[in-house]
Design an enzyme around this catalytic site. Structure first.
Site, PDB file in Angstrom:
ATOM      1  N   PHE A 123      22.123   8.344  -2.732  1.00 14.93           N
ATOM      2  CA  PHE A 123      22.896   8.115  -1.515  1.00 14.93           C
ATOM      3  C   PHE A 123      22.106   8.695  -0.354  1.00 14.93           C
ATOM      4  CE2 PHE A 123      26.380   9.435   1.409  1.00 14.93           C
ATOM      5  CZ  PHE A 123      27.130   8.273   1.473  1.00 14.93           C
ATOM      6  N   GLU A 127      19.440  13.101   7.382  1.00 15.56           N
ATOM      7  CA  GLU A 127      18.110  12.988   7.994  1.00 15.56           C
ATOM      8  C   GLU A 127      17.696  14.351   8.528  1.00 15.56           C
ATOM      9  OE1 GLU A 127      18.801   8.349   9.452  1.00 15.56           O
ATOM     10  OE2 GLU A 127      18.337   9.899  10.933  1.00 15.56           O
ATOM     11  N   GLY A 242      33.605  11.991  -3.749  1.00 20.02           N
ATOM     12  CA  GLY A 242      32.445  12.832  -3.984  1.00 20.02           C
ATOM     13  C   GLY A 242      32.784  14.306  -3.938  1.00 20.02           C
ATOM     14  N   GLN A 279      39.923  49.813 -15.344  1.00 21.43           N
ATOM     15  CA  GLN A 279      40.703  49.007 -14.418  1.00 21.43           C
ATOM     16  C   GLN A 279      39.837  48.280 -13.397  1.00 21.43           C
ATOM     17  OE1 GLN A 279      43.461  50.605 -11.183  1.00 21.43           O
ATOM     18  NE2 GLN A 279      44.920  50.161 -12.828  1.00 21.43           N
ATOM     19  N   GLU A 364      28.020  17.651   0.411  1.00 18.75           N
ATOM     20  CA  GLU A 364      29.236  16.840   0.521  1.00 18.75           C
ATOM     21  C   GLU A 364      30.180  17.403   1.590  1.00 18.75           C
ATOM     22  OE1 GLU A 364      29.831  14.028  -0.918  1.00 18.75           O
ATOM     23  OE2 GLU A 364      28.557  13.921  -2.690  1.00 18.75           O
TER      24      GLU A 364
END
Length: 395
Positions: A123, A127, A242, A279, A364
């Site tokens: 995909f 740029e 996506g 803990q 994404e």
């Protein structure tokens, strides 16, 4: 966590988990160190039907649903997040846009080789000077007889060097008039397609990331994806599912880091007892598990909504935001539990998971972009509710 899953979905998840444990995990560290794509593993995944898991059978896929795809991606990413990234981009960004926006001819020609794993998809949107603002891309598509000539520089393209098919975006120019961003599908062996810099990354190293150069690449009219000037809709529509894929990838990273920290903390002793009984460590484990399970619910919900044909813009953003930030927090805490051993490459895989997690908050759409998407959805829903209230008062 099986509630709500069908027997078929559980079967796919379990098959993916076995494959991840037996075939993927043993070579993950080596692939990371060598910056190498596991081609043989991809071939095996193709034979298992995982390269086109959520693609309809009529187009060469396995015909499963998006929930099954998310389950598979989570398990593979648990073993090797780089391989998970390769699969996610191939499916969510490389194949599904053609299924969603393509003509019947485009689906028939382009999708089956992708679904069968004969070709890998990529995909090409980002740029050197364009990231989140996709409307500012500079790659040009000049209208010519029979189609378009594309020229430009695409950066950080996952699967670039191994891909056979590319969904690419460019600004169409017709007799000097800018017609806007438009989507295209082209073969990576088309004349004029070449590769620039191979990215050296912090994490997900077994997924190749490369610059793609387009030098007067001819794309015929019939391979334009959607209408001229409507490419941003294709790009943004592709990001919705996506982001669910990235959430599933982040889940896998969180789960494996949590498991490793739990196992280590029950074996490592200080002051006469396992550190898991202190803990300070026990509370870390509690938080790690709680956040991972909450992220899983958001991710499954978004995948389920997509299977129902519902809008997943905000749901995908919520899942991606929470799961990615969870992956970064859980791997951070896992490394803290292991201490020096977690920091060493040859002592545990946690340092690799720590590095792999970081990019899930970036690609994404960054976490900041996810919050923007979610907040806009909140305001839209609020405005719609006010309109309904006004209508009820008027009625």
């Amino acid at each position: 966590m099986d509630f709500g899953l069908t027997s078929g979905q559980r079967e796919i998840r379990d098959q993916a988990a076995r494959f991840a444990d037996e075939e993927v995990a043993p070579q993950a560290a080596e692939l990371d160190q060598e910056d190498r794509v596991p081609f043989e593993t991809l071939e095996t995944l193709s034979g298992m039907g995982f390269m086109g898991l959520c693609v309809p059978e009529e187009y060469g896929g396995a015909g499963s649903d998006f929930v099954s795809y998310a389950l598979m991606l989570e398990e593979v990413s648990r073993a090797d997040a780089g391989l998970g990234a390769t699969l996610a981009v191939h499916t969510s960004a490389g194949t599904l846009p053609i299924l969603t926006y393509g003509t019947e001819d485009q689906k028939t020609r382009w999708v089956p080789p992708l679904a069968r794993g004969e070709k890998i998809g990529c995909f090409a949107l980002t740029e050197p000077e364009t990231g989140s603002d996709a409307s500012a891309i500079q790659t040009r598509a000049e209208r010519v007889d029979g189609g378009y000539r594309l020229s430009g520089h695409k950066q950080w393209i996952t699967n670039g060097r191994i891909a056979g098919t590319m969904t690419v975006f460019a600004r169409v120019e017709d007799k000097g008039v800018d017609k806007g961003v438009t989507a295209f599908v082209t073969s990576m062996d088309a004349e004029g397609v070449s590769f620039g810099k191979h990215a050296k990354k912090l994490g997900v190293i077994s997924a190749t990331t490369d610059d793609v150069i387009l030098d007067n690449v001819f794309v015929p009219e019939e391979d334009r994806l959607g209408e001229e000037g409507k490419g941003l809709s294709v790009a943004l529509g592709t990001l919705d599912p996506g982001r669910i894929g990235v959430a599933a990838q982040a889940l896998g990273i969180s789960e494996v880091a949590f498991r490793y920290a739990t196992d280590y903390s029950t074996r490592r002793e200080t002051f006469g007892k396992p550190i898991a009984e202190h803990q300070a460590v026990a509370f870390k484990l509690a938080d790690m598990q709680t956040r991972t399970r909450a992220a899983r619910l958001l991710t499954y919900e978004a995948a389920w909504m997509r299977d129902r044909g519902e809008r997943v813009t905000e749901a995908g953003a919520r899942a991606k935001l929470y799961a990615s930030e969870t992956a970064n927090e859980v791997t951070h805490e896992a490394l803290q539990v292991l201490g020096g051993r977690g920091y060493m490459k040859d002592e545990s895989p946690v340092e690799r998971h720590y590095r792999d997690a970081r990019v899930t908050e970036i690609y994404e759409g960054t976490s900041e972009i996810q919050r923007l998407v979610i907040s806009r959805g909140i305001l839209r829903e609020h405005a719609e509710s006010l309109q309904l209230q006004d209508g009820a008062v008027v009625g």
